[in-house]
Scaffold this active site. Structure first.
Site, PDB file in Angstrom:
ATOM      1  N   GLY A  11      24.374  71.491   6.730  1.00 63.21           N
ATOM      2  CA  GLY A  11      25.365  71.041   5.747  1.00 63.21           C
ATOM      3  C   GLY A  11      25.764  69.581   5.852  1.00 63.21           C
ATOM      4  O   GLY A  11      26.832  69.194   5.370  1.00 63.21           O
ATOM      5  N   SER A  12      24.889  68.740   6.440  1.00 70.88           N
ATOM      6  CA  SER A  12      25.269  67.323   6.512  1.00 70.88           C
ATOM      7  C   SER A  12      25.310  66.708   5.111  1.00 70.88           C
ATOM      8  O   SER A  12      26.142  65.835   4.836  1.00 70.88           O
ATOM      9  CB  SER A  12      24.327  66.539   7.434  1.00 70.88           C
ATOM     10  OG  SER A  12      23.055  66.394   6.858  1.00 70.88           O
ATOM     11  N   ASN A  13      24.441  67.152   4.215  1.00 68.19           N
ATOM     12  CA  ASN A  13      24.496  66.641   2.839  1.00 68.19           C
ATOM     13  C   ASN A  13      25.749  67.143   2.119  1.00 68.19           C
ATOM     14  O   ASN A  13      26.360  66.406   1.351  1.00 68.19           O
ATOM     15  CB  ASN A  13      23.244  67.043   2.062  1.00 68.19           C
ATOM     16  CG  ASN A  13      22.087  66.112   2.354  1.00 68.19           C
ATOM     17  OD1 ASN A  13      22.045  64.991   1.859  1.00 68.19           O
ATOM     18  ND2 ASN A  13      21.164  66.568   3.185  1.00 68.19           N
ATOM     19  N   LYS A  64      17.488  90.314  -6.343  1.00 68.15           N
ATOM     20  CA  LYS A  64      17.926  88.939  -6.622  1.00 68.15           C
ATOM     21  C   LYS A  64      18.877  88.883  -7.824  1.00 68.15           C
ATOM     22  O   LYS A  64      19.840  88.129  -7.838  1.00 68.15           O
ATOM     23  CB  LYS A  64      16.699  88.072  -6.899  1.00 68.15           C
ATOM     24  CG  LYS A  64      16.941  86.584  -6.815  1.00 68.15           C
ATOM     25  CD  LYS A  64      15.671  85.869  -7.206  1.00 68.15           C
ATOM     26  CE  LYS A  64      15.438  84.546  -6.616  1.00 68.15           C
ATOM     27  NZ  LYS A  64      15.611  84.232  -5.263  1.00 68.15           N
ATOM     28  N   ARG A  90      16.383  79.082  -0.656  1.00 68.53           N
ATOM     29  CA  ARG A  90      16.112  80.267  -1.467  1.00 68.53           C
ATOM     30  C   ARG A  90      15.789  79.797  -2.890  1.00 68.53           C
ATOM     31  O   ARG A  90      16.438  78.865  -3.382  1.00 68.53           O
ATOM     32  CB  ARG A  90      17.400  81.108  -1.469  1.00 68.53           C
ATOM     33  CG  ARG A  90      17.268  82.495  -1.967  1.00 68.53           C
ATOM     34  CD  ARG A  90      18.528  83.260  -1.578  1.00 68.53           C
ATOM     35  NE  ARG A  90      18.603  83.445  -0.138  1.00 68.53           N
ATOM     36  CZ  ARG A  90      17.931  84.365   0.542  1.00 68.53           C
ATOM     37  NH1 ARG A  90      17.142  85.206  -0.099  1.00 68.53           N
ATOM     38  NH2 ARG A  90      18.048  84.460   1.859  1.00 68.53           N
ATOM     39  N   ILE A  92      15.948  79.761  -6.803  1.00 69.89           N
ATOM     40  CA  ILE A  92      16.948  80.168  -7.791  1.00 69.89           C
ATOM     41  C   ILE A  92      16.240  81.017  -8.855  1.00 69.89           C
ATOM     42  O   ILE A  92      15.170  80.663  -9.342  1.00 69.89           O
ATOM     43  CB  ILE A  92      17.590  78.914  -8.439  1.00 69.89           C
ATOM     44  CG1 ILE A  92      18.259  78.038  -7.375  1.00 69.89           C
ATOM     45  CG2 ILE A  92      18.578  79.310  -9.527  1.00 69.89           C
ATOM     46  CD1 ILE A  92      19.469  78.629  -6.693  1.00 69.89           C
ATOM     47  N   ASN A 106      18.565  69.597  -6.883  1.00 70.39           N
ATOM     48  CA  ASN A 106      18.178  69.837  -5.493  1.00 70.39           C
ATOM     49  C   ASN A 106      17.763  68.511  -4.857  1.00 70.39           C
ATOM     50  O   ASN A 106      17.367  67.582  -5.545  1.00 70.39           O
ATOM     51  CB  ASN A 106      16.993  70.808  -5.454  1.00 70.39           C
ATOM     52  CG  ASN A 106      16.554  71.137  -4.038  1.00 70.39           C
ATOM     53  OD1 ASN A 106      17.399  71.356  -3.163  1.00 70.39           O
ATOM     54  ND2 ASN A 106      15.257  71.168  -3.792  1.00 70.39           N
ATOM     55  N   HIS A 108      15.184  67.006  -1.798  1.00 68.83           N
ATOM     56  CA  HIS A 108      14.027  67.413  -0.997  1.00 68.83           C
ATOM     57  C   HIS A 108      13.571  66.242  -0.126  1.00 68.83           C
ATOM     58  O   HIS A 108      13.486  65.110  -0.608  1.00 68.83           O
ATOM     59  CB  HIS A 108      12.890  67.857  -1.928  1.00 68.83           C
ATOM     60  CG  HIS A 108      11.721  68.398  -1.184  1.00 68.83           C
ATOM     61  ND1 HIS A 108      11.710  69.652  -0.624  1.00 68.83           N
ATOM     62  CD2 HIS A 108      10.538  67.818  -0.852  1.00 68.83           C
ATOM     63  CE1 HIS A 108      10.568  69.840  -0.001  1.00 68.83           C
ATOM     64  NE2 HIS A 108       9.838  68.753  -0.113  1.00 68.83           N
TER      65      HIS A 108
HETATM   66  C1  GRF Z   1      17.734  68.164   3.776  1.00 69.51           C
HETATM   67  O1  GRF Z   1      16.748  67.435   4.437  1.00 69.51           O
HETATM   68  C2  GRF Z   1      17.331  68.448   2.360  1.00 69.51           C
HETATM   69  O2  GRF Z   1      16.483  67.486   1.824  1.00 69.51           O
HETATM   70  C3  GRF Z   1      16.611  69.771   2.462  1.00 69.51           C
HETATM   71  O3  GRF Z   1      17.295  70.471   3.450  1.00 69.51           O
HETATM   72  C4  GRF Z   1      17.900  69.561   4.351  1.00 69.51           C
HETATM   73  C5  GRF Z   1      19.335  69.949   4.494  1.00 69.51           C
HETATM   74  O4  GRF Z   1      19.977  69.235   5.524  1.00 69.51           O
HETATM   75  N1  GRF Z   1      16.560  70.432   1.193  1.00 69.51           N
HETATM   76  P1  GRF Z   1      21.544  69.412   5.758  1.00 69.51           P
HETATM   77  O5  GRF Z   1      21.816  70.895   5.956  1.00 69.51           O
HETATM   78  O6  GRF Z   1      22.252  68.877   4.552  1.00 69.51           O
HETATM   79  O7  GRF Z   1      21.836  68.618   6.985  1.00 69.51           O
END
Ligand code: GRF
Length: 192
Positions: A11-13, A64, A90, A92, A106, A108
């Site tokens: 969850g750092s993002n 689902k 997962r 969608i 999303n 990536h």
């Molecule tokens: C990120 O690298 C994102 O690109 C990918 O999953 C990772 C999630 O990292 N989809 P975090 O949980 O937000 O640290």
């Protein structure tokens, strides 16, 4: 109207998005975290950031459609207009895709269409590319196949490790994702 972040892991993002939304006073707040992994670190972050969280284990639903139907009811209750996937592991399904057309994004950790799916950072190292990066894209039914919204490159140094590239990519993600989401929601505000 508000935003939900979906995450399965660290969850750092999610944290970067919440912090930037508060710093910049976004017109649409992040009002909900949806997690599909009981015990995931992102749930702790939601408590610290005082964002309500729903943690639902898909295995406890018939299929689902039932799982996403449950999520959709919650999203409606919270007035969610945008879904931001941040490490949500997962695919969608049609229930959410049809309810949120062009409203699910999303991030990536590669320059798509290179290295879709799991282990994108490992794939980049194993392939020996000199440049990898980050992609933000709209979500469709495929695995990391939706229309690309934004990308930034990240240089892969000689003898770069998976860990150090992952770290550089995370730093790039934390700058790019809040910026792109902000642009999307403010543009949507103007045209809706
Ligand atoms: C990120 O690298 C994102 O690109 C990918 O999953 C990772 C999630 O990292 N989809 P975090 O949980 O937000 O640290």
């Amino acid at each position: 109207m508000s935003i939900a972040v979906f995450a399965s892991g660290s969850g750092s993002n999610f944290q970067a998005l919440v912090k930037e939304s508060r710093r910049r006073e976004w017109p649409m707040p992040i009002r909900l975290l949806v997690c599909d992994k009981p015990g995931a670190k992102v749930l702790k972050r939601a408590v610290e950031l005082e964002i309500p969280a729903i943690c639902a284990n898909p295995k406890q639903f018939a299929d689902k459609q039932a799982f996403e139907g449950f999520l959709l009811r919650k999203l409606t209750q919270y007035g969610i207009e945008w879904i931001v996937l941040a490490g949500y592991m997962r695919l969608i399904g049609p229930t959410l895709l049809e309810a949120y057309p062009q409203r699910i994004v999303n991030i990536h950790p590669s320059l798509l269409p290179a290295f879709p799916g799991k282990d994108a950072v490992q794939q980049a190292i194993a392939t020996g590319v000199k440049i990898s990066g980050v992609t933000v894209h709209f979500v469709d039914a495929g695995i990391d196949t939706g229309p690309i919204i934004a990308q930034v490159p990240v240089t892969v140094e000689e003898r770069e490790s998976v860990e150090s590239l992952a770290e550089k990519i995370h730093q790039a993600e934390h700058r790019l994702y809040p910026e792109v989401v902000y642009r999307l929601i403010t543009k949507a505000d103007r045209t809706d």
